[in-house]
Design an enzyme around this catalytic site. Sequence first.
Site, PDB file in Angstrom:
ATOM      1  N   SER A 507       0.844  -1.187   0.000  1.00  0.00           N
ATOM      2  CA  SER A 507       0.000   0.000   0.000  1.00  0.00           C
ATOM      3  C   SER A 507       0.888   1.249   0.000  1.00  0.00           C
ATOM      4  O   SER A 507       1.673   1.417  -0.918  1.00  0.00           O
ATOM      5  CB  SER A 507      -0.956  -0.046   1.191  1.00  0.00           C
ATOM      6  OG  SER A 507      -1.978   0.910   1.062  1.00  0.00           O
ATOM      7  N   ASP A 594      -8.621  -4.682  -6.421  1.00  0.00           N
ATOM      8  CA  ASP A 594      -8.306  -3.686  -5.394  1.00  0.00           C
ATOM      9  C   ASP A 594      -9.097  -2.401  -5.645  1.00  0.00           C
ATOM     10  O   ASP A 594      -8.930  -1.758  -6.677  1.00  0.00           O
ATOM     11  CB  ASP A 594      -6.806  -3.389  -5.422  1.00  0.00           C
ATOM     12  CG  ASP A 594      -6.348  -2.574  -4.225  1.00  0.00           C
ATOM     13  OD1 ASP A 594      -7.198  -1.940  -3.565  1.00  0.00           O
ATOM     14  OD2 ASP A 594      -5.134  -2.569  -3.957  1.00  0.00           O
ATOM     15  N   HIS A 626      -6.941  -5.527  -2.011  1.00  0.00           N
ATOM     16  CA  HIS A 626      -5.846  -4.730  -1.440  1.00  0.00           C
ATOM     17  C   HIS A 626      -5.026  -5.617  -0.500  1.00  0.00           C
ATOM     18  O   HIS A 626      -5.141  -5.562   0.713  1.00  0.00           O
ATOM     19  CB  HIS A 626      -6.408  -3.534  -0.696  1.00  0.00           C
ATOM     20  CG  HIS A 626      -5.400  -2.458  -0.429  1.00  0.00           C
ATOM     21  ND1 HIS A 626      -4.765  -1.761  -1.430  1.00  0.00           N
ATOM     22  CD2 HIS A 626      -4.900  -1.956   0.727  1.00  0.00           C
ATOM     23  CE1 HIS A 626      -3.943  -0.875  -0.911  1.00  0.00           C
ATOM     24  NE2 HIS A 626      -4.002  -0.982   0.402  1.00  0.00           N
TER      25      HIS A 626
END
Length: 683
Positions: A507, A594, A626
Amino acid sequence: MPHASHTFARSLSTASIPVILLQAVRVIRAAAYSMQGDYQVTSTASDVPLIPRADLFGNPERTDVEISPDGRFLSWLAPVNGVLNVWVAPLDDLSLARAVTNDTNRGLRFHLWTYDGHIVYLQDVEGNEDFHVHVVDLDAGTCRNLTPFENVTVSIERVSRTIRDRILVGMNRRDPKFFDLYTLNLATGELVLVEENPGFAGFIVDQHYRPHFATRLASDGSQEVLRRNADGSWDEWMRFAPEETRTSGPGHLSADGSALFVLDSRGRNTTAMTRIDLASGTTEVVAADSRADLFDFIMDSETFEPLAYRLNLERSTYVAIDQKIQTDVDFLNGAGLGEWRLHGDTEDNRLWLIDAISDLRPGTTYLYDRQSRSLRVLFEHRPVLSAAPLAPMHPVVIRSRDGFDLVSYLTRPNGVQQPGPLVLLVHGGPWARDIFGFEPEHQWLANRGYSVLSVNFRSSMGFGKRFVNAGDGEWGRRMDDDLLDAVAWAVESGIADPSRVAIMGISYGGYAVLASMTRNPEMYACGVAIVGPSNLETLLASVPPYWESFRKEFVRAIGDPSTEEGRALLRERSPVHRAGRICRPLLIGQGANDPRVKRAESDQMVDAMKANGIPVTYVLYPDEGHGFARPENNISFYAITEAFLERHLGGRAEPMRQDEWDGSTAQILEGAALLDLPARREG
């Protein structure tokens, strides 16, 4: 998100907690084995045996243990045919455990009890984060999706002990940007609108599901707290300045509705808990510490008054506020549990569930009887690792070039004293933080011969508002400088060989990898970026609609696309525009579904590298979001990463087995020839 008393979690709205603290929880699995029988040593390994990847990154034996409010039953997540599901057993006879859900895909990650004896959980589809509420009726033996609406996200806002047949949910069915409040009848599935959301970030409700306060971000980035009038209208009641929004906000009402508890950093650097008497307006500080923000509290199950808080510096400990809990805190602090937290309790508050970890112990859940002051071991989450050669984690504080203290965590391979390869692990968020305790990536990498360093760089949460706000406008600059300063410390301390340093993150951490490798192209020997943004302009343009209420927070942090200056900053800090500078090997991992960092972010970066003739390895998972939730996918990506690091850093690796490869959905879209992997068997 920080844990609180289970009663508190059932009773209070998740909207009362700052949204940036809500963090996705990865659940990982393990398979049983004995150290003597299954540990392997490769021809290039030291005397320390290899820990199989499946033991670190597969399903745990049990996790997420919960207790029913009446104290009669325990529930937990455990595999059914390799997929995490909910199990239930009488507390007095755990041998009668039975699975009460039957998910066959990505597995469950969360569940809780309601006061009328139901179990509810949230589930999305292949990582798309369109969560639906499911209910398990233990008496009827049924499991139902109560919100089966397409392209809708549902959140559990509150589970009340007063209204037991319904829960309060937030749902963006009417407007994708904002969550209206509904009561949801668990027996019939009936949804009744409580409050239409005109554009608020969240509501503060009482035990009867009535909204009393709401929050929203103003155009200048400040946080408005609005109070409900008798006629149903809303007026501003309190305001937090932009620099306070990440560390302040209304928390919850007292049980009788006479007071509002607020997380408040006004007039101080760190977040305190304050209590505002709603009749007089008098404010008192309930708990504060000048060294760290306070977010994690134990609440009185009857009054919702704070009783203790968890102080998290380099290590964490509970501190009692009220004498009625002092004996319990002292007992648990002195029980040698390691880093413990209260995970759940019964309605009468007699029985507590305690989760405890250490750097060398993955996790144990205990039953604590407050009346007899006794602890009972319920489950070890990963008993398979009880004999594994785990390496100790060391908290270290590194000074940044401009004077910040960076609380960091170092794990070195067992027995290693000389400088060697180092992997810098960068956390996501960036409004999150690394903590002390069992970290599977630390253990995996240290076992493979790498020192591992995790750094709480500026923008990390928990260290005061000056520190968290110091990252605004500094993505890819001073936030990167903090990482560079940490690597320099590791080199100067004789830990890292400067020619054998890798950077890895997920991330925001994935962005940090891309930014670092374009800004400092010869600094790192290689990088691993997982669901990392590469283009900040397209990142902002494509965030989920339901992030609208706090989109201004991201704009303040990275740049305003509505201004020429902001667009210039976004472009300057986007690694995709400097992909031609990369000169070291890069591995990219992405989930196709995602909703936060869309596949286009990785596609853009890969295309830019290919256009510049730069090799890249790109792994896509078509059934993930994600991060990688399916154990088979998680294990396969770590196997690919392990082979990648072995080639470019010179550590050791467990050979990838054919079944690990075949069990995953991994698609290597670029750079397969750069890895020594088994051939893929299709069909």
